[in-house]
Enzyme design. Structure first.
Site, PDB file in Angstrom:
ATOM      1  N   HIS A 140      83.867  53.350  -3.351  1.00 51.17           N
ATOM      2  CA  HIS A 140      83.634  53.404  -4.797  1.00 51.17           C
ATOM      3  C   HIS A 140      83.673  52.042  -5.480  1.00 51.17           C
ATOM      4  O   HIS A 140      84.235  51.874  -6.561  1.00 51.17           O
ATOM      5  CB  HIS A 140      84.629  54.348  -5.454  1.00 51.17           C
ATOM      6  CG  HIS A 140      84.465  55.787  -5.061  1.00 51.17           C
ATOM      7  ND1 HIS A 140      83.244  56.329  -4.723  1.00 51.17           N
ATOM      8  CD2 HIS A 140      85.369  56.802  -4.956  1.00 51.17           C
ATOM      9  CE1 HIS A 140      83.401  57.610  -4.427  1.00 51.17           C
ATOM     10  NE2 HIS A 140      84.681  57.915  -4.553  1.00 51.17           N
ATOM     11  N   HIS A 211      82.813  61.058 -11.019  1.00 55.04           N
ATOM     12  CA  HIS A 211      83.760  61.645 -10.064  1.00 55.04           C
ATOM     13  C   HIS A 211      84.619  62.737 -10.709  1.00 55.04           C
ATOM     14  O   HIS A 211      85.829  62.802 -10.470  1.00 55.04           O
ATOM     15  CB  HIS A 211      84.649  60.546  -9.486  1.00 55.04           C
ATOM     16  CG  HIS A 211      85.121  60.804  -8.091  1.00 55.04           C
ATOM     17  ND1 HIS A 211      85.827  61.932  -7.730  1.00 55.04           N
ATOM     18  CD2 HIS A 211      84.975  60.080  -6.945  1.00 55.04           C
ATOM     19  CE1 HIS A 211      86.117  61.878  -6.443  1.00 55.04           C
ATOM     20  NE2 HIS A 211      85.608  60.771  -5.938  1.00 55.04           N
ATOM     21  N   GLU A 342      79.401  65.302  -6.467  1.00 52.20           N
ATOM     22  CA  GLU A 342      78.972  63.979  -6.902  1.00 52.20           C
ATOM     23  C   GLU A 342      77.527  63.727  -6.464  1.00 52.20           C
ATOM     24  O   GLU A 342      77.262  63.548  -5.275  1.00 52.20           O
ATOM     25  CB  GLU A 342      79.881  62.909  -6.297  1.00 52.20           C
ATOM     26  CG  GLU A 342      81.359  63.097  -6.586  1.00 52.20           C
ATOM     27  CD  GLU A 342      82.217  62.375  -5.576  1.00 52.20           C
ATOM     28  OE1 GLU A 342      82.258  61.124  -5.615  1.00 52.20           O
ATOM     29  OE2 GLU A 342      82.842  63.051  -4.727  1.00 52.20           O
TER      30      GLU A 342
END
Length: 378
Positions: A140, A211, A342
């Site tokens: 991420h 998220h 996601e």
């Protein structure tokens, strides 16, 4: 490689999306244009003020979003009895989101969402290395990804909030100055739409998503194992023990990955080590908006459809939630307490040329959209 959402952009359009190069001082100014939107003080981080912005429609769908991490703090929608409930996980205050153990609740993630193997990739024979924050991999965007920065609020009204962030060349090891814009909109069709655009002055990997952790019971059920899920994906990308794709693209048929027909999230979850944390390849022929998933809570009657232009969707069942985090109203957040859907490009795509392209070049624009649409079944 799929370049459908990387289209050449004229200088005029660039100036419209990102009106001027902002200095670091200008970037930190609160330039929100309050029209009819609701803005509330949420806290401070150093010299930066954090606000919570509320957008909504007349059907009871309401989102609360922070300029810290572009975080979706709350998402309220009615059940079959007309009772509104917050269907995502979150905390009572900013302090919760600042915890090192916060698992990206509701955050915008980038510059590259999901994992990059060994925190390394090569572009035009030049090697780049990133901070490792997930074992031997980068997750991420690195140690300080887009989820941990203050976003500029460009405009807000009753139903929409526009955020932007300028990621500097070399930030978290990524090349190029990247200008990102994300617009949250509550639609007339009772959806929450996220529209992402990005421009770079060097070739760089880009993969942007949100998220949010969903529990459509709004906390009445402590887990999502009884939720019904459909994934419009005939294939998925298998992973190794570090959750890095092997490079294969496999059929879901006759495996626990098969959600082509609606089934309980918990039906086959014990057949997988830990649970689901996999990228599914959405059944679509082009880059147009397509239905990727349907999630349904039979107890509340809430149904959520996920529509996206992205080629993949990460289905994650909160496997690393362990009861150590306290969410809103003092609730302990347990394993499988919520799930993520996601929308994304595939994990580790910069190291997998056979996957859809994620390298954004100068003069191109990254543009993807996702809608979470809510319906009530009586």
């Amino acid at each position: 490689m799929n370049m459908s959402h990387f289209v050449t952009l004229s200088v005029i359009l660039v100036s419209c999306l990102f009106p001027a190069c902002q200095s670091s001082t200008e970037k930190n100014k609160d330039i929100v244009v309050l029209e009819n939107g609701s803005k509330n003080y949420y806290g401070t981080i150093g010299s930066d003020t954090v606000y919570a912005y509320t957008i909504k429609n007349n059907k009871g769908l309401k989102a609360v979003i922070s300029n810290y991490g572009g975080t979706l703090l709350e998402l309220w929608t009615p059940d079959r009895n007309g009772q509104s409930g917050d269907v995502i996980l979150g905390y009572d205050s900013l302090a919760g989101y600042l915890q090192k153990s916060n698992p990206y609740f509701g955050a915008l993630v980038g510059r590259y969402a999901n994992r990059i193997r060994h925190g390394a990739f090569t572009i035009d024979d030049k090697n780049y290395t990133l901070p490792l924050n997930n074992g031997n991999n980068t997750l991420h965007g690195g140690i300080k990804g887009f989820d941990k920065v203050i976003w500029t609020v460009n405009q807000v009204n009753d139903s929409s909030l526009a955020l932007s962030y300028s990621s500097k060349d070399g930030e978290e090891g990524f090349p190029g100055n990247l200008n990102v814009k994300v617009v949250y909109t509550i639609t007339a069709g009772n959806g929450l739409m996220l529209d992402y655009t990005a421009l770079s002055d060097k070739k760089t990997p880009v993969n942007l998503t949100n998220h949010a952790y969903f529990n459509l019971s709004a906390g009445k059920d402590s887990t999502i194992l009884d939720h019904d899920l459909t994934l419009y994906a005939s294939k998925y990308t298998p992973v190794n023990d570090s959750l890095i794709p092997t490079g294969q693209i496999s059929d879901v048929k006759n495996t626990p990955m098969d959600f082509l027909k609606s089934k309980k999230v918990g039906k086959d979850i014990n057949d997988l080590k830990g649970g689901y944390d996999h990228n599914f390849v959405i059944d679509k022929k082009d880059s147009s908006m397509a239905k990727a998933a349907v999630l349904y809570d039979p107890h509340s009657g809430r149904r959520m459809e996920v529509w996206t232009t992205q080629p993949g969707i990460q289905f994650y069942t909160g496997n690393f939630l362990d009861g150590s985090l306290t969410g809103r109203d003092g609730r302990k957040i347990v394993k499988h307490g919520a799930l993520c859907l996601e929308t994304q490009h595939y994990p580790d795509s910069p190291n997998r040329p056979e996957f859809p392209n994620t390298i954004l070049s100068p003069g191109q624009v990254f543009h993807e959209s996702t809608v979470y649409k809510f319906i009530v079944e009586h």
